[in-house]
Design an enzyme around this catalytic site. Structure first.
Site, PDB file in Angstrom:
ATOM      1  N   HIS A  17       0.839  -1.200   0.000  1.00 38.01           N
ATOM      2  CA  HIS A  17       0.000   0.000   0.000  1.00 38.01           C
ATOM      3  C   HIS A  17       0.879   1.258   0.000  1.00 38.01           C
ATOM      4  O   HIS A  17       0.627   2.191  -0.758  1.00 38.01           O
ATOM      5  CB  HIS A  17      -0.879   0.060   1.259  1.00 38.01           C
ATOM      6  CG  HIS A  17      -1.946  -0.986   1.335  1.00 38.01           C
ATOM      7  ND1 HIS A  17      -2.152  -1.765   2.443  1.00 38.01           N
ATOM      8  CD2 HIS A  17      -2.884  -1.384   0.437  1.00 38.01           C
ATOM      9  CE1 HIS A  17      -3.167  -2.592   2.239  1.00 38.01           C
ATOM     10  NE2 HIS A  17      -3.623  -2.386   1.032  1.00 38.01           N
ATOM     11  N   LYS A  41     -17.751  -5.834   8.002  1.00 33.89           N
ATOM     12  CA  LYS A  41     -16.512  -6.572   8.253  1.00 33.89           C
ATOM     13  C   LYS A  41     -16.035  -6.357   9.668  1.00 33.89           C
ATOM     14  O   LYS A  41     -16.247  -5.289  10.247  1.00 33.89           O
ATOM     15  CB  LYS A  41     -15.423  -6.092   7.277  1.00 33.89           C
ATOM     16  CG  LYS A  41     -15.520  -6.750   5.921  1.00 33.89           C
ATOM     17  CD  LYS A  41     -14.255  -6.488   5.127  1.00 33.89           C
ATOM     18  CE  LYS A  41     -14.338  -7.100   3.737  1.00 33.89           C
ATOM     19  NZ  LYS A  41     -13.202  -6.704   2.915  1.00 33.89           N
ATOM     20  N   ARG A  90      -2.356  -6.194  -8.425  1.00 37.22           N
ATOM     21  CA  ARG A  90      -1.303  -7.157  -8.121  1.00 37.22           C
ATOM     22  C   ARG A  90      -1.208  -8.254  -9.163  1.00 37.22           C
ATOM     23  O   ARG A  90      -0.170  -8.501  -9.732  1.00 37.22           O
ATOM     24  CB  ARG A  90      -1.536  -7.783  -6.748  1.00 37.22           C
ATOM     25  CG  ARG A  90      -1.195  -6.873  -5.610  1.00 37.22           C
ATOM     26  CD  ARG A  90      -1.799  -7.309  -4.333  1.00 37.22           C
ATOM     27  NE  ARG A  90      -3.247  -7.148  -4.380  1.00 37.22           N
ATOM     28  CZ  ARG A  90      -4.033  -7.165  -3.317  1.00 37.22           C
ATOM     29  NH1 ARG A  90      -3.534  -7.390  -2.133  1.00 37.22           N
ATOM     30  NH2 ARG A  90      -5.329  -6.976  -3.439  1.00 37.22           N
ATOM     31  N   SER A 128      -3.165  -7.506   2.927  1.00 35.26           N
ATOM     32  CA  SER A 128      -3.364  -7.372   4.376  1.00 35.26           C
ATOM     33  C   SER A 128      -3.854  -8.700   4.945  1.00 35.26           C
ATOM     34  O   SER A 128      -3.420  -9.127   6.018  1.00 35.26           O
ATOM     35  CB  SER A 128      -4.387  -6.287   4.682  1.00 35.26           C
ATOM     36  OG  SER A 128      -3.949  -5.057   4.200  1.00 35.26           O
TER      37      SER A 128
HETATM   38  P1  ADP Z   1      -5.959  -5.933   0.687  1.00 37.14           P
HETATM   39  O1  ADP Z   1      -6.673  -6.381   1.928  1.00 37.14           O
HETATM   40  O2  ADP Z   1      -6.120  -6.884  -0.454  1.00 37.14           O
HETATM   41  O3  ADP Z   1      -4.542  -5.547   0.914  1.00 37.14           O
HETATM   42  P2  ADP Z   1      -7.153  -3.205   0.493  1.00 37.14           P
HETATM   43  O4  ADP Z   1      -8.629  -3.007   0.372  1.00 37.14           O
HETATM   44  O5  ADP Z   1      -6.561  -2.732   1.768  1.00 37.14           O
HETATM   45  O6  ADP Z   1      -6.824  -4.717   0.174  1.00 37.14           O
HETATM   46  O7  ADP Z   1      -6.404  -2.554  -0.742  1.00 37.14           O
HETATM   47  C1  ADP Z   1      -6.568  -1.241  -1.180  1.00 37.14           C
HETATM   48  C2  ADP Z   1      -5.971  -1.070  -2.542  1.00 37.14           C
HETATM   49  O8  ADP Z   1      -4.577  -1.383  -2.489  1.00 37.14           O
HETATM   50  C3  ADP Z   1      -6.545  -1.966  -3.638  1.00 37.14           C
HETATM   51  O9  ADP Z   1      -6.580  -1.213  -4.830  1.00 37.14           O
HETATM   52  C4  ADP Z   1      -5.537  -3.089  -3.728  1.00 37.14           C
HETATM   53  O10 ADP Z   1      -5.545  -3.673  -5.012  1.00 37.14           O
HETATM   54  C5  ADP Z   1      -4.257  -2.345  -3.476  1.00 37.14           C
HETATM   55  N1  ADP Z   1      -3.189  -3.207  -2.950  1.00 37.14           N
HETATM   56  C6  ADP Z   1      -3.237  -4.019  -1.881  1.00 37.14           C
HETATM   57  N2  ADP Z   1      -2.049  -4.656  -1.687  1.00 37.14           N
HETATM   58  C7  ADP Z   1      -1.235  -4.219  -2.676  1.00 37.14           C
HETATM   59  C8  ADP Z   1       0.106  -4.526  -3.056  1.00 37.14           C
HETATM   60  N3  ADP Z   1       0.829  -5.424  -2.394  1.00 37.14           N
HETATM   61  N4  ADP Z   1       0.626  -3.894  -4.139  1.00 37.14           N
HETATM   62  C9  ADP Z   1      -0.135  -3.008  -4.829  1.00 37.14           C
HETATM   63  N5  ADP Z   1      -1.407  -2.692  -4.542  1.00 37.14           N
HETATM   64  C10 ADP Z   1      -1.965  -3.284  -3.478  1.00 37.14           C
END
Ligand code: ADP
Length: 162
Positions: A17, A41, A90, A128
């Site tokens: 992130h 959630k 990803r 996450s």
């Molecule tokens: P997650 O629980 O899958 O990490 P989030 O809802 O917190 O998801 O993710 C927010 C945004 O960040 C989404 O657009 C997700 O695709 C992106 N994201 C999550 N992890 C990564 C990563 N490792 N690299 C790039 N983008 C990411």
């Protein structure tokens, strides 16, 4: 002014992130990292905690703002005068859902574009939920999340770090 919203659960923020936040900061005048308050959630970290983690880890970027929202992303983006939604991509597995969301959001507000930033390859497997799963069983999460929250994640699962 080019204002982007980067929405997500950020439960908790990972280095994947943070990478997307830094890279978006270089592309837009302002990036609003918007933590989604989803009542359906049960998160590991509260909204306030998730925002605190983000503030501590990217609060030094002067054009990055941390906020939270609930309800429709398009309503939130409009209220912030944002013209772009940033999403991280990803793998192919992200694509189908993101494509559907982007089309729906475009229908709700044609003036707002969704753009995708490809993950850095070193974070391409990172999410996450996977971090939480590994930490729950005491696995090593070093380098995957900001150092300041490592201990706290283990503590929430009542695990001791290695
Ligand atoms: P997650 O629980 O899958 O990490 P989030 O809802 O917190 O998801 O993710 C927010 C945004 O960040 C989404 O657009 C997700 O695709 C992106 N994201 C999550 N992890 C990564 C990563 N490792 N690299 C790039 N983008 C990411």
């Amino acid at each position: 002014m080019k204002i982007a919203v980067y929405p997500g659960s950020f439960d908790p923020a990972t280095n994947g992130h943070l990478d997307i936040i830094k890279r978006s900061g270089a592309l837009f005048d302002k990036v609003i990292v918007a933590v989604l308050n989803n009542p359906n959630k049960k998160p590991l970290f509260s909204i306030k905690e998730r925002m605190g983690i983000l503030k501590k880890t990217c609060g030094n970027l002067e054009n990055v703002e941390i906020d939270s929202f609930s309800g429709l992303l398009m309503d939130y983006a409009k209220s912030k005068n944002a013209n772009t939604i940033v999403k991280g991509l990803r793998a192919v597995s992200d694509f189908e859902y993101e494509l559907q969301m982007a089309h729906m959001n475009k229908k709700l507000n044609p003036d707002i574009e969704t753009i995708f930033i490809m993950t850095s390859s070193k974070y391409s497997y990172l999410s996450s939920s996977l971090v939480k799963e590994v930490a729950q069983f005491g696995g090593c999460i070093r380098g995957l999340v900001p150092e300041i929250i490592e201990e706290d994640i283990y503590r929430r699962f009542k695990k001791v770090t290695v």
